[in-house]
Design a protein around this motif. Structure first.
Motif, short mmCIF file in Angstrom:
data_model
loop_
_atom_site.label_atom_id
_atom_site.label_comp_id
_atom_site.label_asym_id
_atom_site.label_seq_id
_atom_site.Cartn_x
_atom_site.Cartn_y
_atom_site.Cartn_z
N LEU A 1 0.81 -1.21 0.00
CA LEU A 1 0.00 0.00 0.00
C LEU A 1 0.85 1.26 0.00
O LEU A 1 0.64 2.17 -0.80
CB LEU A 1 -0.93 0.02 1.22
N SER A 2 1.78 1.35 0.95
CA SER A 2 2.52 2.60 1.08
C SER A 2 3.84 2.39 1.80
O SER A 2 4.03 1.38 2.50
CB SER A 2 1.68 3.64 1.83
N SER A 3 4.71 3.35 1.63
CA SER A 3 6.00 3.37 2.33
C SER A 3 6.13 4.72 3.04
O SER A 3 5.85 5.76 2.45
CB SER A 3 7.15 3.20 1.35
N PHE A 4 6.57 4.67 4.28
CA PHE A 4 6.78 5.88 5.07
C PHE A 4 8.27 5.96 5.40
O PHE A 4 8.82 5.04 6.03
CB PHE A 4 5.95 5.84 6.35
N LEU A 5 8.91 7.04 4.97
CA LEU A 5 10.34 7.21 5.22
C LEU A 5 10.52 8.14 6.42
O LEU A 5 10.08 9.29 6.41
CB LEU A 5 11.02 7.80 3.99
N PHE A 6 11.17 7.63 7.46
CA PHE A 6 11.41 8.39 8.68
C PHE A 6 12.90 8.65 8.85
O PHE A 6 13.75 7.84 8.45
CB PHE A 6 10.94 7.60 9.91
N GLU A 7 13.20 9.77 9.49
CA GLU A 7 14.56 10.04 9.94
C GLU A 7 14.68 9.54 11.37
O GLU A 7 13.82 9.81 12.20
CB GLU A 7 14.86 11.54 9.90
N SER A 8 15.73 8.80 11.66
CA SER A 8 15.96 8.29 13.00
C SER A 8 16.51 9.41 13.88
O SER A 8 17.46 10.08 13.52
CB SER A 8 16.96 7.13 12.95
N LEU A 9 15.89 9.59 15.07
CA LEU A 9 16.32 10.65 15.98
C LEU A 9 16.93 10.10 17.26
O LEU A 9 17.18 10.84 18.20
CB LEU A 9 15.12 11.54 16.35
N GLY A 10 17.14 8.82 17.33
CA GLY A 10 17.69 8.25 18.55
C GLY A 10 18.17 6.84 18.31
O GLY A 10 18.45 6.43 17.19
N LYS A 11 18.25 6.07 19.39
CA LYS A 11 18.65 4.68 19.27
C LYS A 11 17.72 3.82 20.10
O LYS A 11 16.89 4.33 20.87
CB LYS A 11 20.10 4.51 19.73
#
Length: 337
Positions: free
Chosen positions: A112-122
């Protein structure tokens, strides 16, 4: 017969989803949804896949995520047609897409879809698919609540901004970004010397001090309608906690740059420090500090969470920069521990 023109705007996709008949049954078996993760550098891609579909012409997805550890960069759909820009409020995303023209919808299995996130932690960050509305080519629809969760695995990351290499607040900025209460811009800059608005600082403070943001709530300020959607919950949280107050005319003025006096007062209120009305700082320009800010400035300076700007000047009415706001909030976090 469907008119292609009706699908050429985001509003029309939402209209299609709203008009669809809620009682339509798609198949004998309910669709099955899964979340999977792919990783590249600092980015995390979350893919939503559906199986056992029958004639899916359009969809609307609601996804929740840990906003302290992830920041949405983009969303895309595998459907050939038209998609709205993702609507993000707090830790929730709404994303919709539709085919165009008179044709059958997809059946069987579909990404259906892809969501691209930036990682802000661990560590890990929870992502959850909470709602899916499916619309078929006859405009029949069904709304499902999959409640599918994924613990996205995050690695520690290097903070890379083009404009902080020689900045006095570089270390503080990198730490703040890793803690997740502030991010940079999509062009790879942080803009440490840019001014901070009252709405922006309210959001930064609520996130930094782990206050429970009231997503979707609004304030009673006369200009509540001018508070951006992403900031309304943070402003409501800070106002209810007594951290944030408006002006004499009962307005908040969310877009107004915040002053150094104002951030001193907001932080000391957030830390629940009891103000001594007679206390004054030792700054050389203390006579310029508004009477209502004197105790807070003095307490914050004494505790080491507030700095001057050189020559022992506080510059109380100057607008606070992003670097100054970050440094002060980190000091407040350390004091709170």
């Amino acid at each position: 017969m469907l008119n292609c023109k009706r699908f050429m705007s985001a509003g029309l996709i939402v209209l299609l989803l709203a008009m669809a008949m809620p009682s339509f049954a798609f198949a004998a078996e309910s669709p099955v949804f899964t979340l999977t993760q792919e990783k590249s550098d600092n980015d995390i891609e979350i893919v939503v896949t559906a199986d056992k579909l029958t004639d899916m012409y359009a969809f609307e997805i609601k996804l929740s995520f840990d906003a302290k550890k992830l920041r949405l960069k983009s969303a895309s759909s595998s459907i050939t047609g038209y998609s709205i820009s993702p609507i993000v409020e707090g830790g929730q995303i709404v994303f919709a897409s539709t085919k165009i023209g008179k044709k059958q919808g997809d059946s069987g299995k579909s990404k259906l879809s892809s969501f691209l996130f930036e990682s802000l932690g661990k560590g890990e960050a929870e992502v959850k698919l909470t709602d899916v509305k499916l619309v078929n080519s006859a405009l029949g629809s069904v709304t499902l609540k999959p409640n599918v969760k994924l613990a996205a695995v995050l690695d520690d990351f290097a903070v890379l901004f083009k404009d902080i290499a020689a900045h006095w607040a570089r270390t503080a900025i990198e730490r703040a970004v890793k803690l997740g209460f502030i991010t940079g811009y999509t062009d790879g800059t942080f803009r440490p010397n840019a001014q901070v608005t009252r709405a922006e600082f309210a959001a930064m403070l609520v996130r930094a001090l782990d206050l429970q943001a009231r997503v979707g709530d609004t304030t009673t300020f006369k200009d509540a309608g001018s508070i951006p959607g992403w900031a309304s919950g943070f402003a409501a949280t800070a106002a209810e906690a007594g951290i944030l107050t408006g002006y004499e005319d009962q307005t908040f003025r969310p877009g107004k740059p915040i002053t150094r006096s104002e951030i001193a007062v907001m932080v000391t209120r957030a830390l629940a420090w009891e103000a001594d009305p007679d206390k004054k700082s030792s700054f050389a320009d203390r006579d310029l500090i508004p009477a209502w800010a004197h105790p807070s400035v003095a307490m914050a300076a004494e505790a080491g969470i507030l700095r001057g700007r050189g020559d022992n000047q506080f510059a109380p009415n100057a607008n606070a920069t992003r670097a100054e706001a970050v440094t002060l909030l980190l000091a407040a976090i350390d004091v709170k521990k």
